[in-house]
Design a protein around this motif. Structure first.
Motif, PDB file in Angstrom:
ATOM      1  N   ASP A  43       0.846  -1.194   0.000  1.00 47.89           N
ATOM      2  CA  ASP A  43       0.000   0.000   0.000  1.00 47.89           C
ATOM      3  C   ASP A  43       0.879   1.241   0.000  1.00 47.89           C
ATOM      4  OD1 ASP A  43      -2.302  -1.521   0.074  1.00 47.89           O
ATOM      5  OD2 ASP A  43      -2.764  -1.073   2.174  1.00 47.89           O
ATOM      6  N   GLU A  44       0.326   2.326  -0.522  1.00 41.35           N
ATOM      7  CA  GLU A  44       1.033   3.602  -0.513  1.00 41.35           C
ATOM      8  C   GLU A  44       0.276   4.603   0.351  1.00 41.35           C
ATOM      9  OE1 GLU A  44       1.942   4.908  -4.489  1.00 41.35           O
ATOM     10  OE2 GLU A  44       3.123   3.107  -4.904  1.00 41.35           O
ATOM     11  N   LEU A  45       1.012   5.269   1.216  1.00 39.80           N
ATOM     12  CA  LEU A  45       0.463   6.327   2.064  1.00 39.80           C
ATOM     13  C   LEU A  45       0.747   7.630   1.343  1.00 39.80           C
ATOM     14  CD1 LEU A  45       1.336   3.866   3.862  1.00 39.80           C
ATOM     15  CD2 LEU A  45       1.535   5.485   5.713  1.00 39.80           C
ATOM     16  N   ALA A  46      -0.274   8.396   1.057  1.00 37.25           N
ATOM     17  CA  ALA A  46      -0.117   9.614   0.271  1.00 37.25           C
ATOM     18  C   ALA A  46      -0.655  10.813   1.037  1.00 37.25           C
ATOM     19  CB  ALA A  46      -0.843   9.470  -1.062  1.00 37.25           C
ATOM     20  N   PRO A  47      -0.136  11.998   0.738  1.00 38.35           N
ATOM     21  CA  PRO A  47      -0.692  13.217   1.336  1.00 38.35           C
ATOM     22  C   PRO A  47      -2.127  13.420   0.881  1.00 38.35           C
ATOM     23  CG  PRO A  47       1.319  13.690   0.079  1.00 38.35           C
ATOM     24  CD  PRO A  47       0.959  12.260  -0.169  1.00 38.35           C
ATOM     25  N   GLY A  48      -2.810  14.350   1.538  1.00 35.35           N
ATOM     26  CA  GLY A  48      -4.167  14.686   1.141  1.00 35.35           C
ATOM     27  C   GLY A  48      -5.240  14.105   2.037  1.00 35.35           C
TER      28      GLY A  48
END
Length: 161
Positions: A43-48
């Motif tokens: 999984d990728e943790l992204a801003p926003g």
């Protein structure tokens, strides 16, 4: 709180090179991210997403650390501030872009960045989970929550994001 690792990581005044987006390749992991959210490897943790520390605020960055203890605080505070009774998660993460010192802690309490806290506007990839982390005693966690509440009451809970 285990401060020995934090104190031992402090540099002599004037010897630290700030970590910037242009100068971050010299910083190596492993890197950690503490949260209340469950993720899977890959999984990728992204801003926003919503900020853990300020209700109604969307974060422009994703925060991470090279110090396990700092990520443990992140997991514990995220769950406690959300009123969640579940145990948080500490992940091993890989930054997928450049990053910089987290200005919310760098030079604010200790000189330099002894907590090795960073932020990025790029995603972090989850590469593993730390299952055997030890949380803080309830009274220590409550002390940190009380300290955060005092900062909020004084209008000093400013987040540079």
């Amino acid at each position: 709180m285990h401060t020995a690792g934090i104190i031992a990581g402090m540099e002599e005044p004037g010897t630290r090179v700030p970590v910037t987006h242009e100068h971050c390749d010299h910083v190596t992991g492993p890197f950690f991210h503490g949260t209340r959210t469950a993720f899977a490897v890959g999984d990728e943790l992204a801003p926003g997403h919503g900020s853990t520390f300020q209700e109604g605020r969307v974060s422009n960055n994703v925060y991470f650390t090279a110090v396990l203890e700092t990520a443990v605080w992140g997991a514990e505070l995220a769950t406690a501030l959300a009123g969640d009774e579940e145990r948080g998660h500490v992940y091993v993460v890989e930054p997928l872009g450049s990053f910089e010192d987290d200005p919310n802690v760098t030079d604010k309490r200790f000189p330099g960045n002894p907590t090795q806290s960073y932020r990025t506007r790029s995603p972090l990839r989850v590469v593993g989970e730390v299952d055997d982390w030890e949380g803080h005693a309830p009274e220590v966690l409550q002390g940190m929550l009380d300290s955060l509440a005092r900062l909020r009451e004084q209008g000093l809970d400013v987040i540079e994001d």
